[in-house]
Write an enzyme that holds these catalytic residues in place. Structure first.
Site, PDB file in Angstrom:
ATOM      1  N   GLU A   1      -6.717  -7.680  -0.803  1.00  0.00           N
ATOM      2  CA  GLU A   1      -7.366  -7.463   0.498  1.00  0.00           C
ATOM      3  C   GLU A   1      -8.772  -6.916   0.269  1.00  0.00           C
ATOM      4  OE1 GLU A   1      -5.305  -5.176   3.554  1.00  0.00           O
ATOM      5  OE2 GLU A   1      -3.368  -5.832   2.778  1.00  0.00           O
TER       6      GLU A   1
ATOM      7  N   GLU B   1       0.790  -1.233   0.000  1.00  0.00           N
ATOM      8  CA  GLU B   1       0.000   0.000   0.000  1.00  0.00           C
ATOM      9  C   GLU B   1       0.822   1.283   0.000  1.00  0.00           C
ATOM     10  OE1 GLU B   1      -2.877  -0.291   3.188  1.00  0.00           O
ATOM     11  OE2 GLU B   1      -4.233  -1.361   1.864  1.00  0.00           O
TER      12      GLU B   1
HETATM   13  C1  GAL Z   1      -4.877  -2.650   4.831  1.00  0.00           C
HETATM   14  C2  GAL Z   1      -3.482  -3.127   5.235  1.00  0.00           C
HETATM   15  C3  GAL Z   1      -3.518  -4.270   6.204  1.00  0.00           C
HETATM   16  C4  GAL Z   1      -4.533  -4.022   7.272  1.00  0.00           C
HETATM   17  C5  GAL Z   1      -5.855  -3.821   6.624  1.00  0.00           C
HETATM   18  C6  GAL Z   1      -6.989  -3.708   7.593  1.00  0.00           C
HETATM   19  O1  GAL Z   1      -4.852  -1.342   4.428  1.00  0.00           O
HETATM   20  O2  GAL Z   1      -2.764  -3.491   4.097  1.00  0.00           O
HETATM   21  O3  GAL Z   1      -2.260  -4.494   6.750  1.00  0.00           O
HETATM   22  O4  GAL Z   1      -4.162  -2.907   8.012  1.00  0.00           O
HETATM   23  O5  GAL Z   1      -5.797  -2.648   5.853  1.00  0.00           O
HETATM   24  O6  GAL Z   1      -8.177  -3.742   6.881  1.00  0.00           O
END
Ligand code: GAL
Length: 764
Positions: free
Chosen positions: A481, A384
């Protein structure tokens, strides 16, 4: 031949470091004796200071060098030290390492001698050094501290095999070949030759012998390989490649690596394994555990892979956000769980020196792991982070130079980000079931919020790939994610929330299956994890898992598990605590049943109310949509009754679950994952504890205390007085090194006492 001596026992540890420690011997009264893997501090389960593990500590050990090692080259190998190590032998600095997730080796030949005893000192800096990734900004996880993976001594000849990298260029041909790239270390001499052999559990399938060595990197091919079984999630078939180094005919070194034959390709229309399209269904995994953080031995690491494949029915895991234990990856190879592995980092990119360290991370990750058939893609961006053309051009070039067989990805949340990798890998948090739109509406009423900022289609589950990439043509694309912070959910949260949490996972997976240009989707995340005060629920836990930190499932786990084919396992998990007044307004409707059965019959108070099919309208693309029962069961004020659900496959009963109207605790179920552990290096297993009612269902809100005692050749990890959390908890028991038995006693004031015995035996 090479000799390897594990050095995981008899370490001496002090949670501080002074320069004088380097020259001193081992003053045992100032140190405690520990085993590896070791955490620099044991933390509480939650509510602690997120700085508690950030300090510099000192590890010492006597190195007894065998007499026969005279004349050989001697190395010490560390698998993981968080996050900077400086190593001294008899007070002399011999080397060090930066980066907590990759292994390093230091040559000790000039500092030790065969038959000698030497004092090893390791200064371990577990502060969040801003010069080492992932540090420099904030990060949503803890990195813990200490020498948290194993270590060994290794004696090799003057010229030895440094590395063997095996490639399988044409796996889809009937007759296959294999290329072994063997790297030697040491001064080249005349008369050196290599043998390469392909083995199947020790049985030689093909070999080339006595090929003269002309350079320190030798490429050897084995051709005409027939009857090879391809590696896949269904048939995770592994082979071994042995490289043998000879001098004037005599064997001087040998290295065996494990490998598999498989082809993994990301194309614009999806992921293909061995030429067949496979929709990737995965979750992210942090390698952390309660109390000891990262410091868990092989069996526990391996067990996580089993949980992901068996209990969650996944075919992919992302090792967010760093290279994980080799034991975990080995198990992924053995059971056929695909892996996305990535370099350490989280949103922040540092200065030039930091970037050089990140490039070293790319190198060390790929050199360690490029023979794992389970790994199908390297993540070579800082998770990210913003675009950085030069930096990411360099990470990609390095990844391709070290491994021309695997694609790269780079996890971003940016739309229209510069695609330097082979696969556009995207964290797509668009799905919130319309929440942001509603929030905007309600806030607008107070006149403070610009509702136009909020996406109109906020109830959608995933964006279309080209909407994200901004490119005019389709490219390989994967979602890395979703969910996570959009809907944190505790295992013991209110029923409606736990159900909605599960449904969000189901909706996004449905969208992934429905979109041909999406190779797959990897949700956030498998297990709850400890985190910094900047994240989580204020108690140092991010409740983002589909399982809790003990790997105990929430309802969302069943959204995944029920996607398995019923041939693998019949799953029928009604997402309910079966109570009249837990949900808003009361009742249990809609009752979501995560199942791979064809249909589910619903009985209430002994009456058959109906038989229901999976909801293909709402989840048309999911392999096994949930069954949703929406019939009302009387009003608030009616008598609440018992219920029963029966799942059918092909017209035959395949699963049955009963619920009582009047739950009372009846039994304490105590079960170990393993009843036989190994003596020697540290071994450990999990023991789960559950309060069960008259029908064997767990009790969602029981918070009773239990007292745990562990005696014999084992020790409890963490505190001995625990509260059941939502009717369940777990703890880990580790060995002392000796063989014998471990007695575990769990006592509950209301539910009585349970005992289990775990055997500890000499391995082999
Ligand atoms: C994303 C991140 C993860 C975690 C997640 C929580 O932005 O890559 O490590 O923090 O959010 O939803």
């Amino acid at each position: 031949m090479r000799t390897i001596l594990p050095i995981n026992q008899q370490w001496y540890y002090k949670p501080s470091f002074e320069p004088a420690d380097v020259a001193s011997g081992i003053e045992k009264e100032r140190f405690s004796q520990v085993q590896l893997p070791h955490a620099n501090i044991e933390l509480p389960y939650n509510y602690f200071d997120d700085r508690d593990f950030r300090f510099v500590s000192c590890y010492k050990r006597v190195l007894s060098i065998p007499e026969q090692w005279q004349g050989r080259r001697i190395f010490i190998d560390f698998e993981g030290v968080m996050c900077q190590a400086r190593v001294f032998v008899d007070g002399t600095p011999v080397g060090g390492h930066q980066g907590g997730y990759t292994p390093f080796s230091i040559e000790l030949t000039a500092h030790v001698h065969g038959g000698g005893e030497h004092i090893l000192t390791v200064e371990v800096d577990s502060t969040e050094r801003p010069d080492i990734p992932p540090f420099g900004g904030t990060i949503d996880y803890l990195t813990y501290g200490g020498i948290y993976r194993e270590a060994q001594l290794r004696a090799v000849p003057q010229v030895f095999i440094q590395d063997v990298f095996v490639k399988t260029p044409d796996v889809l041909a009937d007759v296959k070949q294999l290329l072994a790239q063997v790297t030697l270390d040491g001064a080249m001499e005349n008369g050196l030759a290599l043998d390469i052999a392909l083995l199947d559990e020790g049985r030689e399938l093909a070999a080339r012998r006595d090929v003269p060595v002309t350079a320190d990197v030798c490429l050897q091919a084995l051709e005409g390989l027939a009857d090879i079984v391809l590696w896949s999630p269904q048939t995770p078939r592994l082979y071994q490649v042995a490289a043998t180094l000879r001098r004037a005919g005599e064997v001087i070194d040998q290295v065996e690596v494990r490998m598999g034959f498989r082809q993994a390709q990301f194309r614009p229309d999806g992921f293909y394994l061995n030429g067949q399209r496979l929709q990737l269904r995965g979750l992210n995994r942090h390698q952390s555990f309660p109390y000891v953080g990262y410091a868990m031995p092989a069996r526990v690491q391996r067990r996580d892979a089993d949980i992901l494949k068996e209990e969650l029915g996944l075919n992919l895991v992302r090792t967010s956000h760093y290279p994980q234990s080799r034991h975990f990856l080995d198990r992924c190879d053995e059971i056929g769980l695909l892996v996305f592995e990535e370099i350490p980092g989280w949103q922040h990119i540092g200065d030039q020196a930091w970037k050089r360290q990140s490039l070293r991370d790319v190198r060390e990750m790929i050199l360690r792991d490029r023979n794992h058939p389970s790994i199908i893609i390297w993540g070579v961006r800082i998770n990210e982070s913003q675009d950085d053309h030069d930096f990411y051009t360099a990470t990609n070039a390095l990844a391709h130079e070290l491994d021309d067989t695997r694609p790269t990805g780079g996890v971003r949340y940016l739309t229209g980000s510069e695609l330097l990798e082979d696969v556009y890998t995207m964290n797509d948090f668009v799905h919130d079931n319309g929440y942001s739109r509603e929030l905007a509406k309600s806030i607008r009423n107070f006149g403070t919020y610009d509702a136009t900022q909020v996406l109109d289609g906020a109830a959608i589950a995933l964006r279309q790939p080209q909407q994200v990439t901004g490119l005019s043509h389709p490219v390989p694309y994967m979602v890395t994610e979703y969910n996570g912070h959009m809907y944190p959910t505790k295992r013991f949260d209110q029923e409606e929330r736990c159900v909605e949490h599960a449904l969000r996972h189901a909706r996004v997976q449905n969208a992934s299956y429905a979109t041909r240009g999406i190779a797959g989707a990897v949700g956030w995340c498998a297990f709850d994890y400890n985190t910094h005060a900047d994240f989580g629920s204020g108690d140092q836990i991010c409740y983002h898992g589909v399982m809790d930190m003990f790997r105990i499932p929430k309802f969302a786990a069943a959204a995944y598990r029920s996607q398995k084919s019923p041939q693998e396992e019949v799953v029928m998990e009604p997402a309910t605590y079966w109570s009249r007044g837990e949900r808003s307004i009361g009742g249990i409707i809609p009752l979501v049943v995560f199942t791979n059965c064809d249909e589910v019959a619903f009985h209430y108070n002994g009456k058959h109310l109906g038989t229901y099919q999976p909801d293909r309208q709402a989840y048309p693309a999911l392999p096994h949509p949930p069954v949703v029962i929406a019939d009302m069961l009387g009003d608030w004020g009616c008598k609440w009754e018992d219920g029963e659900l029966v799942g059918y496959i092909g017209g035959k009963e395949a699963a049955r679950r009963r619920f009582t109207r009047n739950q009372a605790p009846r039994q304490l179920r105590v079960a170990a994952d393993d009843f036989c552990l190994n003596a020697g290096d540290m071994d450990a297993t999990r023991v789960t504890v559950a309060a069960l009612d008259q029908l064997g269902n767990t009790m969602a809100f029981l918070m009773e205390p239990v007292q745990v005692s562990v005696s014999g050749e084992g020790a409890l990890i963490g505190p001995d007085r625990l509260s059941l959390i939502g009717g369940q908890t777990a703890f880990w028991v580790r060995t002392t090194g000796q063989s014998g038995r471990i007695d575990v006693v769990v006592e509950s004031p209301r539910l009585g006492t349970q005992r289990i015995t775990i055997e500890v035996k000499q391995a082999g």
